[in-house]
Design a protein around this motif. Structure first.
Motif, short mmCIF file in Angstrom:
data_model
loop_
_atom_site.label_atom_id
_atom_site.label_comp_id
_atom_site.label_asym_id
_atom_site.label_seq_id
_atom_site.Cartn_x
_atom_site.Cartn_y
_atom_site.Cartn_z
N ILE A 83 48.46 44.86 44.71
CA ILE A 83 47.36 45.15 45.62
C ILE A 83 46.03 45.19 44.87
N HIS A 84 46.02 45.80 43.68
CA HIS A 84 44.76 45.95 42.96
C HIS A 84 44.24 44.63 42.39
N VAL A 90 40.82 39.51 47.11
CA VAL A 90 40.67 38.56 48.22
C VAL A 90 39.90 39.19 49.36
N LEU A 91 40.12 40.47 49.60
CA LEU A 91 39.47 41.16 50.71
C LEU A 91 38.07 41.63 50.36
N ILE A 92 37.88 42.12 49.14
CA ILE A 92 36.58 42.65 48.71
C ILE A 92 36.15 41.92 47.45
N ILE A 100 34.61 42.16 52.85
CA ILE A 100 33.32 42.59 52.33
C ILE A 100 32.92 41.67 51.20
N SER A 101 31.66 41.24 51.19
CA SER A 101 31.15 40.39 50.12
C SER A 101 29.73 40.82 49.77
N GLY A 113 36.93 50.83 43.20
CA GLY A 113 37.99 49.83 43.26
C GLY A 113 39.38 50.40 43.05
N ALA A 114 39.57 51.14 41.95
CA ALA A 114 40.88 51.70 41.65
C ALA A 114 41.28 52.77 42.67
N PHE A 115 40.32 53.53 43.13
CA PHE A 115 40.59 54.58 44.12
C PHE A 115 41.10 53.97 45.43
N ILE A 116 40.42 52.95 45.92
CA ILE A 116 40.82 52.31 47.17
C ILE A 116 42.17 51.62 47.00
#
Length: 247
Positions: A83-84, A90-92, A100-101, A113-116
Motif C-alpha cells: 500500500i505504501h 498511484v492515488l496521491i 490528489i495531485s 505519507g507513512a501515517f496515511i
C-alpha cells in the motif's frame, strides 16, 4: 545485565511521541476497520434474488469475498509495503495522482505519507477479519427471530438494527476485543515505512547506542500495559452486555 536507564531517559520524548502515535494509529484503524467490517459482513449475508440488481449484487459480493480472502491470506507486513510503495503513489502523486495531485499531494506525501499508508493498511486488514466476526455473529442468531420480526412488519434494516445485531454484538465482543488487541500490537509493523511510533523509537535508540535490551524491553512493557488495559476494558464490556442467565 547492565540496564542503562540513562538511555531511556535521554530519549524519553521520542518514546512518548511514539506512544501517542501508536495509540492514534490503533484507535483510528480499529474504528475504520469496525465500520468496514460491519458493512462487508452484512453485504456478504444479504441476498438479492430477483430484479435487475441480482447479477451486479452477486459481482459485488464476489469482490467482497475476494477482498476478505486476500487480506486474510497475505501477511500484514507485505500489505503495508504494498500500500505504501505501490498503491498510495498511484492515488496521491504530485504529477499524476488519481485522487490528489499537485502541491497538495507533495505536502501530504512528505508530512503524512507513512501515517496515511499505515492507517489504510491496518484498517483494510482489520476490516477483513472483523467482517468475518460480524458474519459469524449474525449467522449464530436463530433465523426464527428474523422471521418473527418480518411477520410483525419489520424490514431488513429494522430487523438487523433492533433484533439481530444487539444479540450478535454480545457474542462478537470477545473476538472483536481480540482483534483490537492484535491490531494494537501489529501497529508496530508500520515502523518499516518510517512512521515514528514505538517500534520506530526503539529502533532509533538501538541504532544510536548499539544496545537493544533497553529500548526493546521498554516498548515491550508499554505494549504489555496497553494490551492489558484494553483487555480489561473488553472484559468489562463483556460483563456489562452479557446475556441474562435464566434459572
Amino acid at each position: 545485565m547492565d540496564f542503562r536507564w540513562s538511555i531511556i531517559q535521554g530519549y524519553a520524548p521520542l518514546f512518548v511521541k511514539g506512544f501517542f502515535m501508536t495509540v492514534q494509529v490503533a484507535v483510528i484503524s480499529i474504528i475504520i476497520g469496525t465500520i468496514l467490517g460491519l458493512l462487508l459482513g452484512m453485504l456478504r449475508l444479504a441476498e438479492v434474488k430477483h430484479g435487475p440488481w441480482k447479477w451486479p449484487f452477486r459481482l459485488l459480493k464476489s469482490l467482497a469475498s475476494f477482498y476478505v480472502a486476500f487480506f486474510r491470506g497475505t501477511p500484514l507486513f507485505v500489505q503495508i509495503l504494498l500500500i505504501h510503495f505501490a498503491v498510495m503513489p498511484v492515488l496521491i502523486h504530485q504529477d499524476n495522482g488519481l485522487l490528489i495531485s499537485g502541491e497538495l499531494a507533495r505536502t501530504i506525501k512528505q508530512d503524512y505519507g507513512a501515517f496515511i499508508s499505515g492507517i489504510v493498511a491496518l484498517s483494510l486488514n482489520a476490516g477483513a477479519y472483523i467482517s468475518e466476526i460480524f458474519r459469524a455473529g449474525i449467522q449464530s442468531i436463530d433465523r426464527g427471530q428474523s422471521y418473527a420480526a418480518s411477520s410483525l412488519g419489520m424490514g431488513y434494516k429494522l430487523t438487523m438494527r433492533y433484533v439481530v445485531l444487539p444479540q450478535a454484538f454480545r457474542r462478537m465482543l470477545p473476538p472483536l476485543g481480540n482483534e483490537a488487541i492484535t491490531l494494537l500490537k501489529d501497529s508496530s509493523l508500520v515502523s518499516a515505512i518510517g512512521l515514528a511510533e514505538l517500534a520506530y523509537a526503539a529502533r532509533t535508540v538501538a541504532g544510536a547506542y548499539s544496545r537493544y535490551w533497553e529500548p526493546y524491553i521498554t516498548i515491550s512493557v508499554v505494549y504489555f500495559a496497553m494490551t492489558m488495559i484494553l483487555a480489561t476494558l473488553v472484559g468489562r464490556l463483556e460483563r456489562k452486555y452479557a446475556a441474562p442467565h435464566h434459572r
